[in-house]
Design an enzyme around this catalytic site. Sequence first.
Site, PDB file in Angstrom:
ATOM      1  N   ASN A  15       0.804  -0.968   0.036  1.00 15.04           N
ATOM      2  CA  ASN A  15      -0.211  -0.002  -0.025  1.00 15.04           C
ATOM      3  C   ASN A  15       1.097   1.211  -0.031  1.00 15.04           C
ATOM      4  O   ASN A  15       1.345   1.426   1.006  1.00 15.04           O
ATOM      5  CB  ASN A  15      -0.828  -0.087   1.271  1.00 15.04           C
ATOM      6  CG  ASN A  15      -1.666   1.172   1.412  1.00 15.04           C
ATOM      7  OD1 ASN A  15      -1.906   2.042   0.556  1.00 15.04           O
ATOM      8  ND2 ASN A  15      -2.390   1.579   2.445  1.00 15.04           N
ATOM      9  N   LYS A  17      -0.055   4.261  -0.125  1.00 12.86           N
ATOM     10  CA  LYS A  17      -0.684   5.216   0.463  1.00 12.86           C
ATOM     11  C   LYS A  17      -0.530   6.619  -0.520  1.00 12.86           C
ATOM     12  O   LYS A  17      -0.740   6.278  -1.842  1.00 12.86           O
ATOM     13  CB  LYS A  17      -0.017   5.760   1.759  1.00 12.86           C
ATOM     14  CG  LYS A  17      -0.398   4.455   2.678  1.00 12.86           C
ATOM     15  CD  LYS A  17      -0.061   4.621   4.037  1.00 12.86           C
ATOM     16  CE  LYS A  17      -0.152   3.498   5.056  1.00 12.86           C
ATOM     17  NZ  LYS A  17      -0.001   3.547   6.520  1.00 12.86           N
ATOM     18  N   HIS A  99      -9.479   0.951   5.012  1.00  8.77           N
ATOM     19  CA  HIS A  99      -8.319   1.344   5.709  1.00  8.77           C
ATOM     20  C   HIS A  99      -8.276   1.893   7.106  1.00  8.77           C
ATOM     21  O   HIS A  99      -9.134   2.926   7.002  1.00  8.77           O
ATOM     22  CB  HIS A  99      -7.164   1.639   4.738  1.00  8.77           C
ATOM     23  CG  HIS A  99      -5.815   1.593   5.352  1.00  8.77           C
ATOM     24  ND1 HIS A  99      -5.399   2.584   6.341  1.00  8.77           N
ATOM     25  CD2 HIS A  99      -4.810   0.839   5.117  1.00  8.77           C
ATOM     26  CE1 HIS A  99      -4.105   2.197   6.673  1.00  8.77           C
ATOM     27  NE2 HIS A  99      -3.725   1.241   5.981  1.00  8.77           N
ATOM     28  N   GLU A 169      -5.289  -5.262  10.766  1.00  6.87           N
ATOM     29  CA  GLU A 169      -4.337  -4.233  10.996  1.00  6.87           C
ATOM     30  C   GLU A 169      -4.520  -3.459  12.259  1.00  6.87           C
ATOM     31  O   GLU A 169      -5.510  -2.475  12.557  1.00  6.87           O
ATOM     32  CB  GLU A 169      -4.405  -2.880  10.034  1.00  6.87           C
ATOM     33  CG  GLU A 169      -4.048  -3.497   8.407  1.00  6.87           C
ATOM     34  CD  GLU A 169      -3.743  -2.300   7.668  1.00  6.87           C
ATOM     35  OE1 GLU A 169      -2.828  -2.038   6.867  1.00  6.87           O
ATOM     36  OE2 GLU A 169      -4.701  -1.375   7.541  1.00  6.87           O
ATOM     37  N   GLY A 175       2.655   2.250  10.971  1.00  3.61           N
ATOM     38  CA  GLY A 175       3.568   3.433  11.080  1.00  3.61           C
ATOM     39  C   GLY A 175       4.229   3.437  12.048  1.00  3.61           C
ATOM     40  O   GLY A 175       5.050   4.265  12.371  1.00  3.61           O
ATOM     41  N   SER A 210       3.276  -2.415   9.991  1.00  2.00           N
ATOM     42  CA  SER A 210       4.796  -2.416  10.124  1.00  2.00           C
ATOM     43  C   SER A 210       5.403  -3.663   9.850  1.00  2.00           C
ATOM     44  O   SER A 210       6.444  -4.114  10.379  1.00  2.00           O
ATOM     45  CB  SER A 210       5.152  -1.627  11.402  1.00  2.00           C
ATOM     46  OG  SER A 210       4.793  -0.534  11.742  1.00  2.00           O
TER      47      SER A 210
END
Length: 256
Positions: A15, A17, A99, A169, A175, A210
């Site tokens: 992804n 982003k 998401h 997730e 992150g 991550s």
Amino acid sequence: MKNTAQTEPFLVIGNWKMNGTRELLHKFACDLETTAPAGCTQVLCLPSVIIPNAVDALADHNIEIGGQNCSSHPSGAFTGEVSSTMLVEAGAKWVIVGHSERRTGFSETDEEVNSKADAAITGGLVPIICVGECSADREDGRHLDVILDQLAASTPSNLQLGEAVIAYEPVWAIGSGKSASEDQVREAHDAIAAWLKENLVPLPVLYGGSVKPDSAADLAAIRNVDGFLVGGASLDPASFKGIGTVSSETLSKAQR
């Protein structure tokens, strides 16, 4: 022992982003092997404006392309939105819906995610339906309730085998540079897989949070982890390649 849903290859989905340029696509085309690691399917979910560029740049590679969001509407007066049929015409086969950044930053509800997933399937895409708890949910011990409530409300009730993928997730890990522990991943994936088997159909369940090459081996060995949804590491060809390679090597010898 593998998850019942894992009749398909292990999915390594990046992804990007709100990142990506034609220059980066060229770097991926130069640095990645044209074939995917054994037993894996590689996907890059990109900003919609560079999807056609990606299709051209990676035409010789065994990498599928996806979008990061789609409208629940097929067409109409929805300025700034992109429909599933538009993504398909641009060359996409997949799309991320729900998401945590969409749920939090754009206030998307489970019902909206459900509608988007349904529209994606109708338009010819495979939706990657994201669910996951925040740190407060986990600290309060209600993380599984939150995950399964999201799952129930966000997935269309008429899903058939192969029509969608679920991505777990943990919001607190995205992150952060830290993956959830193996026990935390195992608990969540087992719960999701059991719910799907009991209430819907078995679907692949990805882990996102991550993921990096040095954590991929341990995570890929966990039962009911059928792939990864990779964030920051998917912007680096070496890291994205490494995750696929490590996953392939792990699956070739692991008894899950």
